[in-house]
Design a protein around this motif. Structure first.
Motif, PDB file in Angstrom:
ATOM      1  N   LEU A  14       0.804  -1.203   0.000  1.00  0.00           N
ATOM      2  CA  LEU A  14       0.000   0.000   0.000  1.00  0.00           C
ATOM      3  C   LEU A  14       0.842   1.260   0.000  1.00  0.00           C
ATOM      4  CD1 LEU A  14      -2.841  -0.952   2.511  1.00  0.00           C
ATOM      5  CD2 LEU A  14      -3.037  -0.636   0.036  1.00  0.00           C
ATOM      6  N   ILE A  15       2.082   1.139   0.506  1.00  0.00           N
ATOM      7  CA  ILE A  15       2.925   2.336   0.584  1.00  0.00           C
ATOM      8  C   ILE A  15       4.080   2.289  -0.403  1.00  0.00           C
ATOM      9  CG2 ILE A  15       2.329   2.936   2.939  1.00  0.00           C
ATOM     10  CD1 ILE A  15       4.781   1.492   3.896  1.00  0.00           C
ATOM     11  N   VAL A  16       3.941   1.441  -1.417  1.00  0.00           N
ATOM     12  CA  VAL A  16       5.015   1.303  -2.392  1.00  0.00           C
ATOM     13  C   VAL A  16       5.358   2.620  -3.070  1.00  0.00           C
ATOM     14  CG1 VAL A  16       5.297   0.476  -4.775  1.00  0.00           C
ATOM     15  CG2 VAL A  16       4.965  -1.142  -2.935  1.00  0.00           C
ATOM     16  N   SER A  17       4.323   3.421  -3.364  1.00  0.00           N
ATOM     17  CA  SER A  17       4.589   4.623  -4.136  1.00  0.00           C
ATOM     18  C   SER A  17       4.738   5.868  -3.269  1.00  0.00           C
ATOM     19  CB  SER A  17       3.466   4.847  -5.152  1.00  0.00           C
ATOM     20  OG  SER A  17       2.226   4.963  -4.476  1.00  0.00           O
ATOM     21  N   ALA A  18       4.750   5.718  -1.963  1.00  0.00           N
ATOM     22  CA  ALA A  18       4.849   6.882  -1.107  1.00  0.00           C
ATOM     23  C   ALA A  18       6.231   7.511  -1.200  1.00  0.00           C
ATOM     24  CB  ALA A  18       4.575   6.490   0.341  1.00  0.00           C
ATOM     25  N   PRO A  19       6.327   8.793  -1.519  1.00  0.00           N
ATOM     26  CA  PRO A  19       7.635   9.421  -1.653  1.00  0.00           C
ATOM     27  C   PRO A  19       8.295   9.657  -0.305  1.00  0.00           C
ATOM     28  CG  PRO A  19       5.901  11.053  -1.867  1.00  0.00           C
ATOM     29  CD  PRO A  19       5.208   9.720  -1.778  1.00  0.00           C
ATOM     30  N   ALA A  20       9.622   9.688  -0.324  1.00  0.00           N
ATOM     31  CA  ALA A  20      10.360  10.046   0.889  1.00  0.00           C
ATOM     32  C   ALA A  20      10.108  11.512   1.189  1.00  0.00           C
ATOM     33  CB  ALA A  20      11.842   9.794   0.677  1.00  0.00           C
ATOM     34  N   LEU A  21       9.823  11.834   2.445  1.00  0.00           N
ATOM     35  CA  LEU A  21       9.477  13.205   2.814  1.00  0.00           C
ATOM     36  C   LEU A  21      10.688  13.977   3.312  1.00  0.00           C
ATOM     37  CD1 LEU A  21       6.086  12.508   4.659  1.00  0.00           C
ATOM     38  CD2 LEU A  21       6.447  13.209   2.278  1.00  0.00           C
ATOM     39  N   ALA A  22      11.695  13.264   3.769  1.00  0.00           N
ATOM     40  CA  ALA A  22      12.865  13.953   4.317  1.00  0.00           C
ATOM     41  C   ALA A  22      14.045  13.006   4.291  1.00  0.00           C
ATOM     42  CB  ALA A  22      12.575  14.419   5.749  1.00  0.00           C
ATOM     43  N   ALA A  23      15.208  13.579   4.552  1.00  0.00           N
ATOM     44  CA  ALA A  23      16.415  12.756   4.602  1.00  0.00           C
ATOM     45  C   ALA A  23      16.326  11.787   5.772  1.00  0.00           C
ATOM     46  CB  ALA A  23      17.635  13.652   4.762  1.00  0.00           C
ATOM     47  N   LEU A 292      14.824   5.519  -8.599  1.00  0.00           N
ATOM     48  CA  LEU A 292      15.127   6.608  -7.668  1.00  0.00           C
ATOM     49  C   LEU A 292      13.964   7.579  -7.504  1.00  0.00           C
ATOM     50  CD1 LEU A 292      18.784   7.187  -8.850  1.00  0.00           C
ATOM     51  CD2 LEU A 292      18.063   6.104  -6.720  1.00  0.00           C
ATOM     52  N   ALA A 293      12.798   7.204  -8.001  1.00  0.00           N
ATOM     53  CA  ALA A 293      11.625   8.080  -7.878  1.00  0.00           C
ATOM     54  C   ALA A 293      11.286   8.301  -6.406  1.00  0.00           C
ATOM     55  CB  ALA A 293      10.436   7.461  -8.605  1.00  0.00           C
ATOM     56  N   GLY A 294      11.190   9.561  -6.007  1.00  0.00           N
ATOM     57  CA  GLY A 294      10.841   9.888  -4.631  1.00  0.00           C
ATOM     58  C   GLY A 294      11.936   9.626  -3.625  1.00  0.00           C
ATOM     59  N   VAL A 295      13.167   9.411  -4.088  1.00  0.00           N
ATOM     60  CA  VAL A 295      14.282   9.066  -3.209  1.00  0.00           C
ATOM     61  C   VAL A 295      15.287  10.219  -3.179  1.00  0.00           C
ATOM     62  CG1 VAL A 295      16.217   7.485  -2.858  1.00  0.00           C
ATOM     63  CG2 VAL A 295      14.012   6.602  -3.644  1.00  0.00           C
ATOM     64  N   THR A 296      15.749  10.571  -1.999  1.00  0.00           N
ATOM     65  CA  THR A 296      16.770  11.605  -1.850  1.00  0.00           C
ATOM     66  C   THR A 296      18.100  10.967  -1.464  1.00  0.00           C
ATOM     67  OG1 THR A 296      16.498  11.982   0.533  1.00  0.00           O
ATOM     68  CG2 THR A 296      14.959  13.121  -0.929  1.00  0.00           C
ATOM     69  N   THR A 297      19.132  11.775  -1.418  1.00  0.00           N
ATOM     70  CA  THR A 297      20.383  11.335  -0.815  1.00  0.00           C
ATOM     71  C   THR A 297      20.183  11.240   0.698  1.00  0.00           C
ATOM     72  OG1 THR A 297      21.236  13.561  -0.443  1.00  0.00           O
ATOM     73  CG2 THR A 297      21.689  12.557  -2.606  1.00  0.00           C
ATOM     74  N   LEU A 298      21.163  10.699   1.375  1.00  0.00           N
ATOM     75  CA  LEU A 298      21.096  10.623   2.831  1.00  0.00           C
ATOM     76  C   LEU A 298      20.932  12.010   3.436  1.00  0.00           C
ATOM     77  CD1 LEU A 298      21.351   8.903   5.427  1.00  0.00           C
ATOM     78  CD2 LEU A 298      23.830   9.233   5.283  1.00  0.00           C
ATOM     79  N   GLU A 299      21.507  13.022   2.775  1.00  0.00           N
ATOM     80  CA  GLU A 299      21.451  14.396   3.286  1.00  0.00           C
ATOM     81  C   GLU A 299      20.182  15.127   2.862  1.00  0.00           C
ATOM     82  OE1 GLU A 299      24.065  13.138   1.626  1.00  0.00           O
ATOM     83  OE2 GLU A 299      25.319  12.742   3.382  1.00  0.00           O
ATOM     84  N   GLY A 300      19.332  14.477   2.026  1.00  0.00           N
ATOM     85  CA  GLY A 300      18.077  15.108   1.632  1.00  0.00           C
ATOM     86  C   GLY A 300      18.103  15.814   0.293  1.00  0.00           C
TER      87      GLY A 300
END
Length: 313
Positions: A14-23, A292-300
């Motif tokens: 259900l949360i497969v497409s949820a984007p990362a909100l922060a680092a 890498l969709a919705g994915v940030t670096t470790l630093e955001g």
């Protein structure tokens, strides 16, 4: 595929497409991965590692037997495992579910298969099904070649022997390793000697050898010649602790052709897994955007440009 054991899967998907909100927090920098010594998982671990390094993480791949790898996941000594082959590893998943020790992040591969096989010249002798083996016991020395000790597939063969199914009660499993087993297959093929062994796809063995997968093993390996799906598991709580890295792993899905290509670089060309992965990613840059969709670096920072820069793209 038996889905009853994956009671956590529905919530995960259900949360497969949820984007990362922060680092992610700094505690997520090191990501511990398990590798049972199979080239397919070495390949997917290597792809994950190269991408994670580009995102500023520090992946740490530990070579552990299947049994130890699952125990380490249960003990929270491993964060992520990309090699949950189902239904072959049903028993391990049941144990994890009973302890509420892991969650399914994603189904990372479909179209796989895993069962016994023989070279085509053996199939031409009349060995095309599990029930054909015992009539040729002397030719096979009553031996089935498996992989490393503790592997669920070896245990499936041993259960079959102990049950005397197909008349195999006096046969034995030769435990070795993926490489050792395939070396034995190569030697047998050169001399046109009978051999029966564990075979699976994806794997370059399917191009390097002319092989026939045996029918009749559904009770031990599942239907459709051991048709399998592979899942990515994480220790319970890790995806909440490291949501950005978890999103990356939810995005990371493969095809049989992708893995065949990667594995050939390692097994046939002798490349180290991470060098093979970097070469593969540079040759297939279109894969980076969905992974890498919705994915940030470790630093955001945005993840895609950071990984492209790390690969020199």
């Amino acid at each position: 595929m038996t889905h009853r054991c994956f009671r956590l899967a529905a919530a995960a998907f259900l949360i497969v497409s949820a984007p990362a909100l922060a680092a992610d927090p700094e505690s997520c920098e090191t990501i511990r991965l398990s590798d049972p010594g199979w080239t397919d998982i070495s390949s997917t671990n290597a792809i994950a590692s190269v991408l994670l390094e580009g995102l500023g993480y520090a992946p740490e791949v530990q070579t552990l037997s299947v049994l130890v790898g699952y125990q380490s996941l249960k003990n929270q000594d491993i964060d992520v495992f990309l090699g949950n082959w189902m239904p072959a590893q049903q028993k391990f998943v049941d144990e994890l579910n009973e302890a509420n020790a892991a969650e399914v992040l994603v189904k990372n591969l479909t179209g796989a298969k895993f069962t016994l096989a023989v070279p085509n010249y053996v199939a031409e002798m009349g060995v095309r099904d599990f029930k054909d083996l015992d009539a040729h016991a002397d030719a096979f020395d009553s031996q089935i070649y498996g992989i490393e000790p503790g592997a669920p597939a070896n245990e499936n063969i041993q259960r079959m022997i102990e049950a005397d199914d197909f008349g195999l009660g006096d046969w034995s499993v030769v435990e070795s390793s993926e490489t050792g087993m395939l070396s034995q297959v190569a030697r047998a093929e050169r001399g046109k000697e009978p051999i029966v062994f564990l075979a699976w796809a994806p794997h370059p063995m399917n191009r390097n050898f002319d092989i026939t997968y045996l029918s009749g093993g559904d009770d031990y390996f599942g239907p459709n010649f051991g048709g399998a799906e592979v899942f990515t598991l994480a220790r319970t709580g890790w995806s909440e602790e490291c949501p950005n890295a978890a999103q990356f792993f939810r995005n990371l899905v493969f095809t049989v052709d992708m893995e065949n290509e990667m594995m050939a670089k390692i097994l046939d060309e002798g490349k180290r897994p991470e060098a093979a992965a970097a070469e593969f990613l540079k040759a297939n840059p279109d894969l980076l955007e969905p992974w890498l969709a919705g994915v940030t670096t470790l630093e955001g920072e945005p993840g895609l440009p950071a990984v492209k820069a790390s690969l020199g793209l």
